[in-house]
Structure formats: C-alpha cells, structure tokens
Design a protein around this motif. Structure first.
Motif, mmCIF file in Angstrom:
data_model
loop_
_atom_site.group_PDB
_atom_site.id
_atom_site.type_symbol
_atom_site.label_atom_id
_atom_site.label_comp_id
_atom_site.label_asym_id
_atom_site.label_seq_id
_atom_site.Cartn_x
_atom_site.Cartn_y
_atom_site.Cartn_z
ATOM 1 N N TYR A 163 -4.550 5.980 6.840
ATOM 2 C CA TYR A 163 -5.082 6.679 5.677
ATOM 3 C C TYR A 163 -3.964 7.334 4.869
ATOM 4 N N ILE A 164 -4.278 8.417 4.138
ATOM 5 C CA ILE A 164 -3.305 9.062 3.254
ATOM 6 C C ILE A 164 -2.902 10.415 3.830
ATOM 7 N N CYS A 165 -1.615 10.670 3.859
ATOM 8 C CA CYS A 165 -1.098 11.983 4.257
ATOM 9 C C CYS A 165 0.272 12.153 3.615
ATOM 10 N N ASP A 166 0.930 13.247 3.916
ATOM 11 C CA ASP A 166 2.256 13.473 3.347
ATOM 12 C C ASP A 166 3.244 12.383 3.763
ATOM 13 N N MET A 167 3.065 11.836 4.963
ATOM 14 C CA MET A 167 3.964 10.777 5.421
ATOM 15 C C MET A 167 3.744 9.483 4.639
ATOM 16 N N THR A 168 2.526 9.266 4.148
ATOM 17 C CA THR A 168 2.250 8.084 3.323
ATOM 18 C C THR A 168 3.088 8.152 2.060
ATOM 19 N N LEU A 169 3.075 9.320 1.427
ATOM 20 C CA LEU A 169 3.855 9.481 0.199
ATOM 21 C C LEU A 169 5.346 9.375 0.482
ATOM 22 N N TRP A 170 5.787 9.908 1.610
ATOM 23 C CA TRP A 170 7.201 9.787 1.993
ATOM 24 C C TRP A 170 7.556 8.315 2.174
ATOM 25 N N ARG A 174 -3.887 3.381 -7.569
ATOM 26 C CA ARG A 174 -4.541 2.216 -6.945
ATOM 27 C C ARG A 174 -3.892 1.883 -5.597
ATOM 28 N N VAL A 175 -2.606 2.167 -5.467
ATOM 29 C CA VAL A 175 -1.937 1.956 -4.175
ATOM 30 C C VAL A 175 -2.554 2.885 -3.131
ATOM 31 N N LEU A 176 -2.727 4.153 -3.488
ATOM 32 C CA LEU A 176 -3.307 5.127 -2.556
ATOM 33 C C LEU A 176 -4.768 4.797 -2.258
ATOM 34 N N LEU A 177 -5.498 4.349 -3.265
ATOM 35 C CA LEU A 177 -6.896 3.981 -3.048
ATOM 36 C C LEU A 177 -7.003 2.804 -2.082
ATOM 37 N N HIS A 178 -6.060 1.895 -2.151
ATOM 38 C CA HIS A 178 -6.037 0.759 -1.218
ATOM 39 C C HIS A 178 -5.751 1.250 0.210
#
Length: 145
Positions: free
Chosen positions: A25-32, A14-18
């Motif tokens: 948006y979402i990328c590898d840096m988002t997860l980092w 749900r965090v990523l969907l937000h």
C-alpha cells in the motif's frame, strides 16, 4: 517536499492510486522508493512503470547521491534492523540509543529506530525512557539514564 506534493497531484497521483490497491500500500517508504526511482537509483523500476502504463515520475532539479544508511559508519547507523530488539539495547531520556554488537565487541549508536509492520506494537515499551525525566545527582546536577 516538492516531490511529495507533486506525487499527490495529477498526473503522478495515478501512480499512488495504482499502488494503494496492492500490499504494501502507500506509506512514507512508498514515497521514498519513488523518489529514489526518480533519481535513477532503480532503473528497472522505471521500465516496470512504463509496462504498467503509469506516468513518468516528477523530474528532479538536483542529482542526488544516496548513502548506505544500513551499514555502520563511524560507530553508528540508521536503524533498519529493529535495533531495539538487539542485545543490551539502551535508550535514555535524551534519545541516545545504542546496543551491544557481539561481533564488533562494542556498543553501536543508532540514529533512528525503525518499527516495521507488527513491530509498531513495541513502540510504547521501547520509547518509554523518552518520557522519563533525568534523575538528579546527589550534588543537585542532572544525571542521564
């Protein structure tokens, strides 16, 4: 990888969907970034997530210490500054990359290359030396460019 897998499952997805609805948006840096938040590196971000009514991030089994990869250490650094555009940038067929640092008056080695946003269009030209085989020396040995 466990953190990444957890982020793509309930309730954390749900965090990523937000985030996917808003730039960047979402990328590898988002997860980092979320990994560093989960480690407590950005305490304000945890409060912001609570304000948005997003679930807490996955718990980590280990306390992590983050090093500053931006600043040069022992003559090298990880690239966050588009080093390929620096003066006298060189990349050879073995992947050794460096540029001339005017203030230090010497070459600085780069452990990685970072292509942010539209800079990704430079990838084919910058990485071309990696496709070039090493030239042979007159004595039959290999010479790196």
């Amino acid at each position: 990888t466990r953190f990444t897998k957890a982020m793509y499952s309930e309730p954390y997805v749900r965090v990523l969907l937000h985030v996917r609805k808003t730039p960047s948006y979402i990328c590898d840096m988002t997860l980092w970034y979320f990994f560093t938040v989960a480690c407590g590196y950005w305490p304000d971000a945890t409060d912001a997530m609570k304000h948005l009514q997003l679930p807490d991030l996955p718990r980590l089994e280990t306390n992590w210490t983050f090093c500053n990869t931006l600043n040069e250490t022992q003559g090298a650094h990880f690239d966050l500054r588009q080093s390929y555009s620096k003066a006298h940038f060189k990349l050879n067929s073995t992947g050794d990359a460096s540029y001339w640092h005017n203030l230090l008056r010497r070459r600085v080695r780069v452990y990685s290359l970072h292509f942010q946003g539209k800079a990704k269009f430079h990838i084919p030209n910058v990485l071309k030396p990696l496709l070039d085989p090493p030239k042979k020396k007159p004595d039959g040995g290999l010479r790196r460019r």
